[in-house]
Design a protein around this motif. Structure first.
Motif, short mmCIF file in Angstrom:
data_model
loop_
_atom_site.label_atom_id
_atom_site.label_comp_id
_atom_site.label_asym_id
_atom_site.label_seq_id
_atom_site.Cartn_x
_atom_site.Cartn_y
_atom_site.Cartn_z
N UNK A 179 0.84 -1.20 0.00
CA UNK A 179 0.00 0.00 0.00
C UNK A 179 0.87 1.25 0.00
N UNK A 180 0.41 2.26 -0.71
CA UNK A 180 1.04 3.57 -0.66
C UNK A 180 0.07 4.56 -0.04
N UNK A 181 0.60 5.42 0.80
CA UNK A 181 -0.18 6.51 1.37
C UNK A 181 0.10 7.77 0.55
N UNK A 202 -0.74 20.11 -1.49
CA UNK A 202 -0.11 21.40 -1.19
C UNK A 202 0.25 21.50 0.29
N UNK A 203 -0.57 20.87 1.14
CA UNK A 203 -0.31 20.88 2.57
C UNK A 203 0.70 19.81 3.01
N UNK A 204 1.19 19.03 2.02
CA UNK A 204 2.15 17.94 2.29
C UNK A 204 1.56 16.90 3.23
N UNK A 205 0.29 16.55 2.97
CA UNK A 205 -0.41 15.55 3.78
C UNK A 205 -0.74 14.34 2.90
N UNK A 206 -0.35 13.17 3.35
CA UNK A 206 -0.76 11.93 2.69
C UNK A 206 -1.91 11.34 3.50
N UNK A 207 -3.09 11.26 2.90
CA UNK A 207 -4.28 10.93 3.68
C UNK A 207 -5.19 9.89 3.03
N UNK A 208 -4.68 9.17 2.02
CA UNK A 208 -5.51 8.11 1.43
C UNK A 208 -4.61 6.96 0.99
N UNK A 209 -5.13 5.74 1.15
CA UNK A 209 -4.35 4.54 0.84
C UNK A 209 -4.70 4.04 -0.56
N UNK A 210 -3.67 3.73 -1.34
CA UNK A 210 -3.85 3.07 -2.63
C UNK A 210 -3.03 1.78 -2.61
N UNK A 211 -3.69 0.67 -2.82
CA UNK A 211 -2.98 -0.61 -2.87
C UNK A 211 -2.38 -0.80 -4.25
N UNK A 212 -1.32 -1.61 -4.32
CA UNK A 212 -0.65 -1.86 -5.59
C UNK A 212 -0.13 -3.28 -5.65
N UNK A 213 0.13 -3.73 -6.87
CA UNK A 213 0.85 -4.99 -7.09
C UNK A 213 1.73 -4.82 -8.31
N UNK A 258 13.29 -15.29 -25.66
CA UNK A 258 13.93 -14.01 -25.96
C UNK A 258 12.96 -12.83 -25.82
N UNK A 259 11.87 -13.04 -25.08
CA UNK A 259 10.93 -11.95 -24.85
C UNK A 259 11.49 -10.98 -23.80
N UNK A 260 10.96 -9.75 -23.77
CA UNK A 260 11.47 -8.75 -22.83
C UNK A 260 11.18 -9.13 -21.37
N UNK A 261 11.92 -8.50 -20.46
CA UNK A 261 11.53 -8.50 -19.05
C UNK A 261 10.18 -7.80 -18.96
N UNK A 262 9.16 -8.51 -18.44
CA UNK A 262 7.81 -7.94 -18.39
C UNK A 262 7.55 -7.32 -17.02
N UNK A 263 7.02 -6.10 -17.06
CA UNK A 263 6.70 -5.35 -15.85
C UNK A 263 5.20 -5.05 -15.89
N UNK A 264 4.47 -5.64 -14.95
CA UNK A 264 3.02 -5.42 -14.88
C UNK A 264 2.71 -4.67 -13.58
N UNK A 265 2.19 -3.47 -13.74
CA UNK A 265 1.92 -2.61 -12.58
C UNK A 265 0.42 -2.39 -12.45
N UNK A 266 -0.13 -2.73 -11.28
CA UNK A 266 -1.55 -2.52 -11.00
C UNK A 266 -1.69 -1.64 -9.77
N UNK A 267 -2.50 -0.60 -9.86
CA UNK A 267 -2.71 0.35 -8.77
C UNK A 267 -4.20 0.59 -8.61
N UNK A 268 -4.68 0.46 -7.39
CA UNK A 268 -6.08 0.80 -7.10
C UNK A 268 -6.13 2.29 -6.78
N UNK A 269 -6.38 3.08 -7.79
CA UNK A 269 -6.29 4.53 -7.65
C UNK A 269 -7.51 5.10 -6.93
N UNK A 270 -7.26 5.84 -5.86
CA UNK A 270 -8.32 6.54 -5.13
C UNK A 270 -8.01 8.03 -5.01
N UNK A 271 -7.01 8.49 -5.76
CA UNK A 271 -6.50 9.85 -5.64
C UNK A 271 -7.01 10.71 -6.80
#
Length: 888
Positions: free
Chosen positions: A564-566, A575-586, A595-608
């Motif tokens: 989770x990221x806050x 602007x007030x430098x406050x982190x006040x909501x949680x977003x989970x990620x994987x 010979x396929x590329x290094x695969x990067x899969x990013x999932x974020x539950x955005x609430x911001x």
């Protein structure tokens, strides 16, 4: 010499925008009635209907009684239509889609009495480097555009615009906008208008477009022209207004020898008009959907349908045309950009969903029909593996199988064992559903196994594997989690050390510490443009407190990092430098044993709200420019554009940021190293930490950005009036992108930049490998498998291949059938001239072959050699198309 202002009556009819196409249709119906009345009465000599045929299609569907009247005016040259189906975006739409847009538009235009062969794009947000050769491929040698050209690149309005393959078009740049002629109607100052539009013109013949967005026809144009001409004469200004057309304007330009230097390259500068050089990340969810569907149509469904004709299945041209119609409606510049109201974006999403369902259902039906028409297997069951690309593929593939027991083996057609690994196994039941699953009939239990295997697949064809169930074994094939926190294959190793990722390039011996991270920043922009807040707070998103899981075997290995990221909830708390909501990620990093590329899969539950998230790859390269693919090639761009120093003082409409578009990859390169990031729908990148000519290897992909307004005035990157509707704030809460956002990226390191190899790797990595298991345990592998179908009367072999592309320097952009003949489009994506490019080898007997243009019209007959089409030479970045008829 007296100058002539060519007054060109037209309308710019946005297909959809802050209104829906349904709402606009009502006005269109009455508008076209008025236009035809004005043309028939002689109030207006001719009228250009914005160069797009989708709106004509809608009008005639709603008013079929007007078709004869409409066509008569088209045939008489009074009502000018075409050549587009929709006014496409050129920078984030695939090249084949742009070709289909013109094909469909020209075909409809010709069916209605005549098509204007003019590359008319009055409002597209930039001009692609590839457009001259695309236009030439249709016999179009003239173009009119507004946005993207700066005087630093080319100071005049008229000239020629060329491509690296030698193609060129004559262009006219309407720098004052397609609506500038409105002053002819609403103002009485002829001198001011003349001074404005003649600035920068080489010629004495000057365009004065009289029209605007959804604008009525000006029935008083003749009297206004007469009044302005009298005023100019009274003031002894050597200028005369005439009622004209673009055809007449270019005819006058052709008779003059104008001094000019040929313009080359793309046009994406915001000097004289907004270019929205960050719209590429607006509604990132839509852009990902579009990318997936473009790939499915051109590189899965159409080749598969072509292959199916070999076994007696008819090619469904109109079905495909109808699917393309839906998708192309989403390619209009506003639609593709995502700068629309929420209600319009909902309709765009509905069209994407229609295309998704229709194309997936057609693909699934064809693979089932072919597979169930193969010979019956008496021992075990058949697994048919398909390859829709025209070259052999041998890569790790994920497959779901249904078996009665947990243990099974795979054999190929020769009886040899095929290795695989089980990633997951779940018990299912195919009996009648019960309210309590404990009441399910145990005799109806079976297992769904997700496996990975690597087996070579023939070019544009299929092969078979045999599944045999065996007695349960104490030795499990299932891949289990381990305590290791690294993954590796023969080329790369990725370690997770103290919350940071380290990449080791085994071939080069390089180690990149903390090579992958994410950046979260505020976005005070709108659906047109990213703009940082006045007091932004950039957060580097780390993985210090993440949960780590490793899944892996010999064929595939993954690191799965979740946590989770806050984050700040909105711009106020940021602007007030406050982190006040949680977003989970994987975050899931995967390396396959191929010979396929290094695969990067990013999932974020955005609430911001009002923010932008970028994925940053920090490489050791020192570069001052980037290279990204374009519709049929690539473009190289500076990290830092010199006008950044004084763009406000110079009066630019927006900041020339180093934010750029891409189709499917971006590359940084030095003399001995090349880094490529592939994407499946991400369309925007920038290189960070650059100042003037300072080199950098930090490349950021914009995963998504979130904003709440269609348009806002006075942005830091775009001062002045709001884009879109400047007189009303229009809220777009859906564009805050709340919910799960997922992006898939590939990373590859090479010794040098090789665009043909990279494009082919990208196709292999991003295009699905369809498969079909002949079984009855799971009747819901796709929506309609529950229902029975007849096998083909013609037996399908156990393995087959239609053709093979034996030309490694060329890329196939499409392969389809037209009127019983196969059409293959190939292009050279590089700046290198390719001598004796190779051949297309057919595994059927070729009757006749020819080269055709982009509209599939024959250019020349071609010879074949032992059922191989000899391709000959390809110029740098050249597109060529071929039509082949096979013996029945």
């Amino acid at each position: 010499m007296t100058k002539k202002l060519h007054v060109i009556s037209h309308t710019h009819w946005d297909f959809e925008w802050y209104f829906s196409a349904h709402e606009s249709l009502i006005q269109l119906i009455y508008h076209l009635d008025e236009v035809m009345e004005a043309l028939e009465s002689g109030d207006v000599n001719n009228y250009y209907l914005d160069g797009q045929l989708s709106i004509v299609e809608d009008y005639l569907q709603a008013c079929p009684e007007q078709r004869q009247r409409f066509c008569k005016l088209v045939k008489q040259g009074q009502l000018i239509i075409g050549p587009w189906y929709t006014q496409t975006d050129q920078l984030i739409i695939a090249g084949e889609s742009i070709v289909r847009n013109l094909q469909l538009g020209i075909r409809i235009g010709e069916s209605l009495g005549g098509c204007e062969m003019l590359g008319y794009v009055p409002d597209s947000f930039g001009q692609s480097i590839d457009m001259p050769k695309i236009y030439n491929g249709f016999g179009i040698n003239k173009t009119v555009f507004w946005r993207g050209l700066s005087s630093d690149i080319y100071p005049f309005r008229e000239g020629t615009w060329g491509c690296e393959d030698g193609s060129s078009v004559q262009f006219y740049n309407i720098k004052n906008g397609y609506y500038v002629g409105g002053q002819l109607i609403y103002a009485d100052d002829a001198k001011s208008l003349f001074n404005q539009v003649e600035s920068g013109c080489l010629s004495h013949d000057i365009a004065l477009p009289l029209g605007g967005d959804q604008r009525f026809v000006d029935r008083n144009v003749k009297s206004r022209i007469a009044m302005f001409n009298q005023q100019l004469a009274d003031e002894n200004i050597p200028c005369q207004l005439i009622e004209s057309s673009y055809k007449q304007l270019f005819s006058c330009l052709e008779n003059q020898k104008l001094p000019n230097k040929q313009l080359m390259g793309e046009m994406i500068d915001g000097q004289v008009s907004k270019i929205h050089r960050s719209i590429y990340s607006s509604r990132a969810d839509h852009k990902q959907l579009n990318d997936k569907l473009e790939r499915r149509l051109t590189l899965e469904l159409e080749p598969l349908m072509t292959l199916a004709t070999c076994y007696g299945l008819k090619y469904k041209t109109e079905l495909l045309n109808n699917i393309w119609r839906l998708l192309l409606r989403n390619h209009a510049h506003d639609s593709a950009g995502g700068c629309n109201t929420d209600k319009t974006n909902k309709i765009i999403l509905e069209r994407f969903e229609q295309v998704d369902q229709m194309s997936a259902s057609a693909r699934d039906y064809l693979i089932r029909k072919i597979a169930e028409s193969q010979p019956t297997i008496t021992d075990g069951c058949r697994l048919t593996l398909f390859n829709t690309l025209p070259f052999v593929r041998n890569q790790v593939q994920h497959i779901s199988l249904a078996t009665k027991t947990t243990d099974f083996v795979l054999h190929d057609l020769s009886g040899a064992i095929v290795d695989f690994e089980v990633l997951d196994q779940k018990k299912q039941n195919n009996g009648s559903i019960q309210r309590d699953s404990n009441d399910n009939d145990p005799n109806c239990d079976y297992y769904i196994s997700t496996i990975v295997l690597r087996y070579p697949l023939p070019a544009l064809g299929f092969t078979s594997l045999i599944i045999n169930e065996i007695a349960p074994s104490s030795e499990s094939k299932q891949v289990v989690d381990t305590n290791k926190i690294f993954i590796e294959n023969d080329r790369y190793q990725v370690d997770f050390i103290n919350g940071k990722f380290q990449l080791k390039d085994k071939q080069r011996g390089d180690v990149w510490f903390n090579f992958l991270s994410l950046i979260d920043g505020g976005d005070d922009g709108d659906t047109y443009d990213y703009s940082p807040p006045n007091n932004d707070w950039l957060l580097s998103l780390d993985f210090d407190h993440a949960c780590i899981k490793r899944v892996g075997g010999k064929l595939t290995q993954s690191l799965i990092v979740s946590g989770n990221w806050l984050l700040p909830r909105n711009l106020k708390t940021r602007e007030q430098r406050i982190c006040d909501i949680v977003c989970s990620y994987q975050l899931e990093l995967t390396l396959n044993n191929d010979d396929m590329p290094l695969q990067i899969k990013m999932s974020i539950d955005n609430q911001v709200d009002d923010h932008r998230i970028q994925l940053l790859i920090d490489s050791p390269l020192h570069t001052v420019s980037s290279t990204a693919d374009t519709p049929f090639g690539f473009a190289t761009r500076p990290h830092y554009q010199k006008q950044l120093k004084d763009w406000r003082e110079q009066g630019w409409k927006e900041e020339p940021s180093g934010i750029y578009p891409m189709i499917s990859y971006v590359n940084l390169k030095t003399d001995d190293m090349s880094l490529t990031l592939f994407s499946q729908g991400i369309k925007e990148y920038e290189v960070l930490d650059v100042d003037d000519a300072k080199p950098s290897g930090k490349i950021a992909l914009t995963l998504f950005r979130c904003v709440g307004w269609l348009g806002k005035p006075d942005l830091l990157r775009r001062p002045g009036i709001a884009s879109g509707q400047q007189y009303k704030y229009i809220a777009t809460p859906d564009s805050q992108m709340h919910g799960l956002q997922t992006a898939v990226i590939g990373l590859r390191i090479d010794d040098e930049f090789a665009p043909s190899e990279l494009t082919r790797i990208c196709q292999s990595w991003s295009v699905n490998l369809p498969y079909y298991q002949d079984q009855s345990l799971n009747q819901f592998t796709n929506t309609l498998k529950y229902f029975v179908i007849h096998p083909l009367t013609q037996t399908v072999p156990q393995m087959d291949s239609l053709l093979r592309l034996a030309c490694p320097e060329l890329i196939c952009s499409s392969l389809l059938e037209e009127n019983g003949e196969i059409v293959i489009r190939l292009y050279n994506p590089s700046l290198t001239y390719v001598d004796n490019a190779g051949s297309v080898e057919f595994y059927r007997k070729v009757e006749v072959a020819s080269e055709v243009d982009l509209n599939n019209l024959k250019i020349a007959d071609l010879l074949t050699d032992n059922n191989a089409l000899i391709l000959g030479d390809f110029k740098p970045k050249q597109i060529r198309s071929f039509k082949i008829k096979l013996f029945n």
